[in-house]
Design a protein around this motif. Structure first.
Motif, mmCIF file in Angstrom:
data_model
loop_
_atom_site.group_PDB
_atom_site.id
_atom_site.type_symbol
_atom_site.label_atom_id
_atom_site.label_comp_id
_atom_site.label_asym_id
_atom_site.label_seq_id
_atom_site.Cartn_x
_atom_site.Cartn_y
_atom_site.Cartn_z
ATOM 1 N N ILE A 116 0.862 -1.181 0.000
ATOM 2 C CA ILE A 116 0.000 0.000 0.000
ATOM 3 C C ILE A 116 0.892 1.224 0.000
ATOM 4 O O ILE A 116 1.899 1.272 0.689
ATOM 5 C CB ILE A 116 -0.918 -0.025 1.240
ATOM 6 N N GLU A 117 0.520 2.227 -0.790
ATOM 7 C CA GLU A 117 1.339 3.424 -0.964
ATOM 8 C C GLU A 117 0.490 4.682 -0.846
ATOM 9 O O GLU A 117 -0.727 4.630 -1.022
ATOM 10 C CB GLU A 117 1.987 3.416 -2.359
ATOM 11 N N PRO A 118 1.143 5.821 -0.579
ATOM 12 C CA PRO A 118 0.407 7.079 -0.661
ATOM 13 C C PRO A 118 -0.254 7.212 -2.035
ATOM 14 O O PRO A 118 0.294 6.750 -3.036
ATOM 15 C CB PRO A 118 1.496 8.139 -0.461
ATOM 16 N N ARG A 119 -1.427 7.799 -2.048
ATOM 17 C CA ARG A 119 -2.283 7.999 -3.212
ATOM 18 C C ARG A 119 -3.176 6.805 -3.515
ATOM 19 O O ARG A 119 -4.016 6.860 -4.396
ATOM 20 C CB ARG A 119 -1.493 8.439 -4.458
ATOM 21 N N ASP A 120 -3.011 5.673 -2.774
ATOM 22 C CA ASP A 120 -3.980 4.592 -2.864
ATOM 23 C C ASP A 120 -5.245 5.050 -2.142
ATOM 24 O O ASP A 120 -5.228 6.048 -1.410
ATOM 25 C CB ASP A 120 -3.443 3.317 -2.218
ATOM 26 N N ARG A 121 -6.346 4.338 -2.353
ATOM 27 C CA ARG A 121 -7.624 4.755 -1.773
ATOM 28 C C ARG A 121 -8.306 3.613 -1.041
ATOM 29 O O ARG A 121 -8.381 2.508 -1.562
ATOM 30 C CB ARG A 121 -8.575 5.257 -2.866
ATOM 31 N N ILE A 122 -8.832 3.916 0.141
ATOM 32 C CA ILE A 122 -9.667 2.967 0.876
ATOM 33 C C ILE A 122 -11.095 3.155 0.377
ATOM 34 O O ILE A 122 -11.631 4.262 0.425
ATOM 35 C CB ILE A 122 -9.589 3.216 2.398
ATOM 36 N N ILE A 123 -11.703 2.051 -0.110
ATOM 37 C CA ILE A 123 -13.063 2.150 -0.647
ATOM 38 C C ILE A 123 -14.080 1.328 0.139
ATOM 39 O O ILE A 123 -15.280 1.450 -0.100
ATOM 40 C CB ILE A 123 -13.119 1.742 -2.138
ATOM 41 N N GLU A 124 -13.575 0.491 1.070
ATOM 42 C CA GLU A 124 -14.495 -0.329 1.864
ATOM 43 C C GLU A 124 -13.889 -0.580 3.234
ATOM 44 O O GLU A 124 -12.695 -0.868 3.355
ATOM 45 C CB GLU A 124 -14.762 -1.662 1.163
#
Length: 132
Positions: free
Chosen positions: A88-96
């Motif tokens: 996981i890296e910065p700019r990834d997104r949590i969607i659930e």
């Protein structure tokens, strides 16, 4: 829905540069980054903090990971990277969060006062790569 345009007519980099190229051109040659879904489990009794700095719009449908500090996600990354998996890296997104998909507020509420978290995170391959 969460695809990212990372290049327009060989223009990459800052969003403003890409948007300017889109406004100035009638035809576009696009490079799109389609994310992969990562599913991770966090035992909140072992980790009091995820170690994430999150950015979000209250009406948005995700939580943007701005930075990763000490905590559960950094430890998860260390374990996964040792096994050769994607981190996981910065700019990834949590969607659930814990089977809840919805507004940023609903995602944050789903993560409050729980003993465990099941997260679905969108990971973008081009986060730290240049497109040629």
């Amino acid at each position: 829905v969460y695809d990212r345009i990372v290049c327009v007519n060989s223009v990459t980099g800052e969003t403003d540069r890409i948007l300017r190229e889109m406004r100035q051109s009638l035809n576009w040659n696009l490079v799109v980054d389609r994310p992969k879904e990562l599913k991770i489990f966090v035992d909140c009794t072992k980790y009091p903090s995820l170690g994430l700095d999150l950015k979000y719009s209250p009406n948005g449908g995700s939580l943007l990971i701005a930075s990763i500090g000490d905590g559960a996600i950094k430890d998860w990354n260390t374990k996964m990277n040792n096994g050769g998996s994607v981190g996981i890296e910065p700019r990834d997104r949590i969607i659930e969060v814990n089977s809840i998909r919805g507004s940023a507020r609903e995602l944050l509420d789903a993560a409050t006062n729980v003993t465990s978290l099941n997260l679905v995170i969108l990971h973008y391959e081009a986060n730290n790569k240049t497109v040629s």
